[in-house]
Write a protein that holds these residues in place. Sequence first.
Motif, PDB file in Angstrom:
ATOM      1  N   LEU A 163      32.911   1.805   3.779  1.00  0.00           N
ATOM      2  CA  LEU A 163      32.000   0.707   3.444  1.00  0.00           C
ATOM      3  C   LEU A 163      32.450  -0.649   3.974  1.00  0.00           C
ATOM      4  O   LEU A 163      31.616  -1.529   4.192  1.00  0.00           O
ATOM      5  CB  LEU A 163      31.819   0.625   1.925  1.00  0.00           C
ATOM      6  N   TYR A 164      33.738  -0.857   4.189  1.00  0.00           N
ATOM      7  CA  TYR A 164      34.215  -2.171   4.624  1.00  0.00           C
ATOM      8  C   TYR A 164      33.597  -2.618   5.952  1.00  0.00           C
ATOM      9  O   TYR A 164      33.121  -3.752   6.045  1.00  0.00           O
ATOM     10  CB  TYR A 164      35.746  -2.189   4.706  1.00  0.00           C
ATOM     11  N   PRO A 165      33.558  -1.778   6.992  1.00  0.00           N
ATOM     12  CA  PRO A 165      32.937  -2.231   8.244  1.00  0.00           C
ATOM     13  C   PRO A 165      31.439  -2.536   8.103  1.00  0.00           C
ATOM     14  O   PRO A 165      30.930  -3.455   8.739  1.00  0.00           O
ATOM     15  CB  PRO A 165      33.153  -1.066   9.209  1.00  0.00           C
ATOM     16  N   ILE A 166      30.755  -1.775   7.250  1.00  0.00           N
ATOM     17  CA  ILE A 166      29.321  -2.025   7.044  1.00  0.00           C
ATOM     18  C   ILE A 166      29.110  -3.385   6.402  1.00  0.00           C
ATOM     19  O   ILE A 166      28.255  -4.175   6.832  1.00  0.00           O
ATOM     20  CB  ILE A 166      28.711  -0.893   6.189  1.00  0.00           C
ATOM     21  N   VAL A 167      29.877  -3.694   5.374  1.00  0.00           N
ATOM     22  CA  VAL A 167      29.747  -4.982   4.687  1.00  0.00           C
ATOM     23  C   VAL A 167      30.188  -6.124   5.592  1.00  0.00           C
ATOM     24  O   VAL A 167      29.560  -7.190   5.614  1.00  0.00           O
ATOM     25  CB  VAL A 167      30.556  -4.966   3.368  1.00  0.00           C
ATOM     26  N   ALA A 168      31.241  -5.911   6.361  1.00  0.00           N
ATOM     27  CA  ALA A 168      31.712  -6.959   7.269  1.00  0.00           C
ATOM     28  C   ALA A 168      30.643  -7.276   8.315  1.00  0.00           C
ATOM     29  O   ALA A 168      30.422  -8.457   8.638  1.00  0.00           O
ATOM     30  CB  ALA A 168      33.008  -6.517   7.945  1.00  0.00           C
ATOM     31  N   ASN A 169      29.973  -6.270   8.833  1.00  0.00           N
ATOM     32  CA  ASN A 169      28.899  -6.515   9.794  1.00  0.00           C
ATOM     33  C   ASN A 169      27.734  -7.242   9.143  1.00  0.00           C
ATOM     34  O   ASN A 169      27.120  -8.123   9.754  1.00  0.00           O
ATOM     35  CB  ASN A 169      28.409  -5.199  10.405  1.00  0.00           C
ATOM     36  N   SER A 170      27.416  -6.895   7.922  1.00  0.00           N
ATOM     37  CA  SER A 170      26.330  -7.553   7.210  1.00  0.00           C
ATOM     38  C   SER A 170      26.645  -9.025   6.954  1.00  0.00           C
ATOM     39  O   SER A 170      25.794  -9.895   7.125  1.00  0.00           O
ATOM     40  CB  SER A 170      26.070  -6.839   5.878  1.00  0.00           C
ATOM     41  N   VAL A 171      27.876  -9.321   6.563  1.00  0.00           N
ATOM     42  CA  VAL A 171      28.273 -10.717   6.326  1.00  0.00           C
ATOM     43  C   VAL A 171      28.277 -11.494   7.636  1.00  0.00           C
ATOM     44  O   VAL A 171      27.802 -12.633   7.692  1.00  0.00           O
ATOM     45  CB  VAL A 171      29.654 -10.774   5.637  1.00  0.00           C
ATOM     46  N   ALA A 172      28.773 -10.883   8.711  1.00  0.00           N
ATOM     47  CA  ALA A 172      28.785 -11.559  10.006  1.00  0.00           C
ATOM     48  C   ALA A 172      27.363 -11.842  10.478  1.00  0.00           C
ATOM     49  O   ALA A 172      27.086 -12.914  11.050  1.00  0.00           O
ATOM     50  CB  ALA A 172      29.518 -10.702  11.029  1.00  0.00           C
ATOM     51  N   GLU A 173      26.452 -10.928  10.220  1.00  0.00           N
ATOM     52  CA  GLU A 173      25.056 -11.139  10.593  1.00  0.00           C
ATOM     53  C   GLU A 173      24.440 -12.274   9.784  1.00  0.00           C
ATOM     54  O   GLU A 173      23.711 -13.112  10.319  1.00  0.00           O
ATOM     55  CB  GLU A 173      24.291  -9.834  10.352  1.00  0.00           C
ATOM     56  N   SER A 174      24.748 -12.341   8.498  1.00  0.00           N
ATOM     57  CA  SER A 174      24.233 -13.425   7.654  1.00  0.00           C
ATOM     58  C   SER A 174      24.780 -14.779   8.098  1.00  0.00           C
ATOM     59  O   SER A 174      24.056 -15.778   8.110  1.00  0.00           O
ATOM     60  CB  SER A 174      24.610 -13.180   6.194  1.00  0.00           C
ATOM     61  N   VAL A 175      26.060 -14.815   8.454  1.00  0.00           N
ATOM     62  CA  VAL A 175      26.673 -16.075   8.898  1.00  0.00           C
ATOM     63  C   VAL A 175      26.038 -16.528  10.208  1.00  0.00           C
ATOM     64  O   VAL A 175      25.774 -17.716  10.404  1.00  0.00           O
ATOM     65  CB  VAL A 175      28.202 -15.907   9.034  1.00  0.00           C
ATOM     66  N   SER A 176      25.773 -15.597  11.095  1.00  0.00           N
ATOM     67  CA  SER A 176      25.172 -15.981  12.372  1.00  0.00           C
ATOM     68  C   SER A 176      23.745 -16.483  12.197  1.00  0.00           C
ATOM     69  O   SER A 176      23.255 -17.262  13.010  1.00  0.00           O
ATOM     70  CB  SER A 176      25.194 -14.800  13.350  1.00  0.00           C
ATOM     71  N   GLU A 177      23.083 -16.080  11.123  1.00  0.00           N
ATOM     72  CA  GLU A 177      21.741 -16.574  10.833  1.00  0.00           C
ATOM     73  C   GLU A 177      21.773 -17.889  10.073  1.00  0.00           C
ATOM     74  O   GLU A 177      20.725 -18.467   9.794  1.00  0.00           O
ATOM     75  CB  GLU A 177      20.968 -15.534  10.018  1.00  0.00           C
ATOM     76  N   GLY A 178      22.939 -18.370   9.726  1.00  0.00           N
ATOM     77  CA  GLY A 178      23.073 -19.630   9.014  1.00  0.00           C
ATOM     78  C   GLY A 178      23.156 -19.470   7.510  1.00  0.00           C
ATOM     79  O   GLY A 178      23.088 -20.453   6.784  1.00  0.00           O
ATOM     80  N   ASN A 179      23.259 -18.274   7.035  1.00  0.00           N
ATOM     81  CA  ASN A 179      23.341 -18.020   5.596  1.00  0.00           C
ATOM     82  C   ASN A 179      24.778 -17.697   5.201  1.00  0.00           C
ATOM     83  O   ASN A 179      25.066 -16.624   4.679  1.00  0.00           O
ATOM     84  CB  ASN A 179      22.421 -16.859   5.206  1.00  0.00           C
ATOM     85  N   ASP A 180      25.667 -18.619   5.436  1.00  0.00           N
ATOM     86  CA  ASP A 180      27.076 -18.392   5.118  1.00  0.00           C
ATOM     87  C   ASP A 180      27.275 -18.487   3.610  1.00  0.00           C
ATOM     88  O   ASP A 180      26.946 -19.505   3.004  1.00  0.00           O
ATOM     89  CB  ASP A 180      27.932 -19.431   5.832  1.00  0.00           C
ATOM     90  N   PRO A 181      27.794 -17.457   2.977  1.00  0.00           N
ATOM     91  CA  PRO A 181      28.008 -17.513   1.530  1.00  0.00           C
ATOM     92  C   PRO A 181      28.968 -18.623   1.113  1.00  0.00           C
ATOM     93  O   PRO A 181      28.874 -19.136  -0.004  1.00  0.00           O
ATOM     94  CB  PRO A 181      28.602 -16.142   1.182  1.00  0.00           C
ATOM     95  N   ALA A 182      29.853 -19.033   2.001  1.00  0.00           N
ATOM     96  CA  ALA A 182      30.804 -20.097   1.655  1.00  0.00           C
ATOM     97  C   ALA A 182      30.111 -21.455   1.574  1.00  0.00           C
ATOM     98  O   ALA A 182      30.606 -22.377   0.924  1.00  0.00           O
ATOM     99  CB  ALA A 182      31.918 -20.153   2.677  1.00  0.00           C
ATOM    100  N   LEU A 183      28.959 -21.609   2.215  1.00  0.00           N
ATOM    101  CA  LEU A 183      28.245 -22.890   2.220  1.00  0.00           C
ATOM    102  C   LEU A 183      27.236 -23.017   1.085  1.00  0.00           C
ATOM    103  O   LEU A 183      26.671 -24.089   0.895  1.00  0.00           O
ATOM    104  CB  LEU A 183      27.521 -23.070   3.559  1.00  0.00           C
ATOM    105  N   LEU A 184      27.007 -21.957   0.342  1.00  0.00           N
ATOM    106  CA  LEU A 184      26.036 -22.000  -0.750  1.00  0.00           C
ATOM    107  C   LEU A 184      26.572 -22.866  -1.873  1.00  0.00           C
ATOM    108  O   LEU A 184      27.737 -22.812  -2.236  1.00  0.00           O
ATOM    109  CB  LEU A 184      25.723 -20.590  -1.245  1.00  0.00           C
TER     110      LEU A 184
END
Length: 69
Positions: A43-64
């Motif tokens: 599951l780690y690579p799947i979640v890491a890809n999902s987070v990287a995709e969200s960050v590239s779309e501008g939805n960085d969880p650290a900026l919320l």
Amino acid sequence: MTRFEKPANFENADPHIEPQAHTIKTLALLAALLAYAAGFAILYPIVANSVAESVSEGNDPALLQFVGP
């Protein structure tokens, strides 16, 4: 048989036929730890890809912003 030998007991010749309770518990714990490690490795690579995709779309969880009650 001499008078110094004990008579053979064939009712329970091998006392290690049945596994002990602690052996079963240890094997169950090892199986659970292996399942946890396998799940993490899968599951780690799947979640890491999902987070990287969200960050590239501008939805960085650290900026919320945290909104309290």
